[in-house]
Design a protein around this motif. Structure first.
Motif, PDB file in Angstrom:
ATOM      1  N   TYR A 195     -24.741  50.122   9.604  1.00 41.93           N
ATOM      2  CA  TYR A 195     -24.940  48.918  10.411  1.00 41.93           C
ATOM      3  C   TYR A 195     -23.955  47.819  10.076  1.00 41.93           C
ATOM      4  CZ  TYR A 195     -29.017  49.595  13.377  1.00 41.93           C
ATOM      5  OH  TYR A 195     -29.871  49.966  14.383  1.00 41.93           O
ATOM      6  N   CYS A 243     -29.373  58.424   8.752  1.00 47.58           N
ATOM      7  CA  CYS A 243     -28.840  57.117   8.362  1.00 47.58           C
ATOM      8  C   CYS A 243     -27.628  56.763   9.207  1.00 47.58           C
ATOM      9  CB  CYS A 243     -28.453  57.134   6.888  1.00 47.58           C
ATOM     10  SG  CYS A 243     -29.878  57.415   5.820  1.00 47.58           S
ATOM     11  N   ASP A 260     -33.489  55.906  10.520  1.00 46.75           N
ATOM     12  CA  ASP A 260     -34.412  56.073  11.649  1.00 46.75           C
ATOM     13  C   ASP A 260     -35.643  56.872  11.214  1.00 46.75           C
ATOM     14  OD1 ASP A 260     -33.738  58.774  11.659  1.00 46.75           O
ATOM     15  OD2 ASP A 260     -32.570  58.679  13.495  1.00 46.75           O
ATOM     16  N   GLN A 268     -32.059  46.349  14.231  1.00 41.16           N
ATOM     17  CA  GLN A 268     -33.325  47.026  13.948  1.00 41.16           C
ATOM     18  C   GLN A 268     -33.646  46.856  12.473  1.00 41.16           C
ATOM     19  OE1 GLN A 268     -33.488  51.085  15.235  1.00 41.16           O
ATOM     20  NE2 GLN A 268     -32.655  50.644  17.243  1.00 41.16           N
ATOM     21  N   ASN A 269     -34.911  47.115  12.120  1.00 42.43           N
ATOM     22  CA  ASN A 269     -35.265  47.046  10.708  1.00 42.43           C
ATOM     23  C   ASN A 269     -35.150  48.432  10.091  1.00 42.43           C
ATOM     24  OD1 ASN A 269     -37.511  48.244  11.815  1.00 42.43           O
ATOM     25  ND2 ASN A 269     -38.804  46.441  11.585  1.00 42.43           N
ATOM     26  N   SER A 270     -35.819  48.691   8.996  1.00 43.05           N
ATOM     27  CA  SER A 270     -35.696  49.928   8.228  1.00 43.05           C
ATOM     28  C   SER A 270     -34.275  50.036   7.668  1.00 43.05           C
ATOM     29  CB  SER A 270     -36.037  51.146   9.090  1.00 43.05           C
ATOM     30  OG  SER A 270     -36.091  52.305   8.293  1.00 43.05           O
ATOM     31  N   LEU A 271     -33.920  49.047   6.833  1.00 38.67           N
ATOM     32  CA  LEU A 271     -32.565  48.910   6.313  1.00 38.67           C
ATOM     33  C   LEU A 271     -32.511  49.165   4.810  1.00 38.67           C
ATOM     34  CD1 LEU A 271     -31.667  45.533   8.064  1.00 38.67           C
ATOM     35  CD2 LEU A 271     -31.047  47.827   8.832  1.00 38.67           C
ATOM     36  N   TRP A 286     -27.181  49.947   5.845  1.00 43.72           N
ATOM     37  CA  TRP A 286     -27.476  51.151   6.611  1.00 43.72           C
ATOM     38  C   TRP A 286     -28.866  51.053   7.217  1.00 43.72           C
ATOM     39  CZ3 TRP A 286     -24.248  55.583   6.821  1.00 43.72           C
ATOM     40  CH2 TRP A 286     -23.074  55.481   6.068  1.00 43.72           C
ATOM     41  N   HIS A 287     -29.053  51.718   8.341  1.00 47.87           N
ATOM     42  CA  HIS A 287     -30.356  51.826   9.008  1.00 47.87           C
ATOM     43  C   HIS A 287     -30.817  53.273   8.894  1.00 47.87           C
ATOM     44  CE1 HIS A 287     -33.439  51.809  12.089  1.00 47.87           C
ATOM     45  NE2 HIS A 287     -32.781  52.745  12.744  1.00 47.87           N
TER      46      HIS A 287
END
Length: 175
Positions: free
Chosen positions: A92, A89, A84, A18-21, A81-82
């Motif tokens: 990842y 957090c 959401d 997923q993105n938002s890293l 880290w991701h």
């Protein structure tokens, strides 16, 4: 004493589920090394790419070390880290790479991994979030007990580093 300048950036990451890293990073050196200037650790901002797979951080790294020997050459350790939509957090991936020992500009790709955990841990991660983490982050770069871990490959972090060596010839080290 011999000096090493490490100047560059953590460009970004690709290949994560997923993105938002964001990335937490640090530098580990041996006992003969002393940091003269710069930050030994840091954290990037969260990037949520609109198009494509790459999360861009362009986070600067600027370090200046002195050393009495080559043992314990600097290593960069990374944690991706991701975050959401609720601000929670989740780890990842872990990764590390050696700072190149020859002077010049270098483009590095650091492959990351994360602990797999038991089947119960994996199910909890799917439904609740979170997941297994290392108790001691030293395992990222030491490798002492890392062979016993069950891991899964994650994405790749891209770095661009320039290395400048100074006074190494005075101490019998050819560059």
């Amino acid at each position: 004493m011999a000096e090493v300048h490490i100047i560059g950036q953590i460009i970004g990451a690709t290949g994560f589920p997923q993105n938002s890293l964001f990335c937490k990073w640090g530098v580990h050196t041996g006992g003969a090394w002393r940091l003269l200037s710069g930050l030994k650790e840091g954290q990037t901002q969260v990037d949520m790419p609109q198009i494509g797979d790459m999360a861009y951080w362009s986070h600067p790294i600027d370090l200046h070390y002195t050393t009495k020997g080559l043992q314990g050459w600097p290593k960069l350790h990374l944690q991706v880290w991701h975050q959401d939509p609720f601000g929670r957090c989740q780890l990842y991936g872990y990764g590390y790479c050696h700072v190149p020992s020859n002077p010049g500009q270098h483009r590095l790709q650091c492959t990351t991994w994360r602990p797999l955990g038991s089947l119960q841990d994996q199910l909890a991660q799917i439904f609740v979030g979170g997941g297994p983490q290392l108790r001691t982050p030293d395992l990222i770069y030491s490798g002492a007990d890392r062979y016993r871990l069950h891991t899964v490959a994650m994405g790749t972090v891209e770095l661009e580093l320039s290395v400048i060596l100074r006074y190494f010839d005075r101490y019998g080290v050819e560059t």
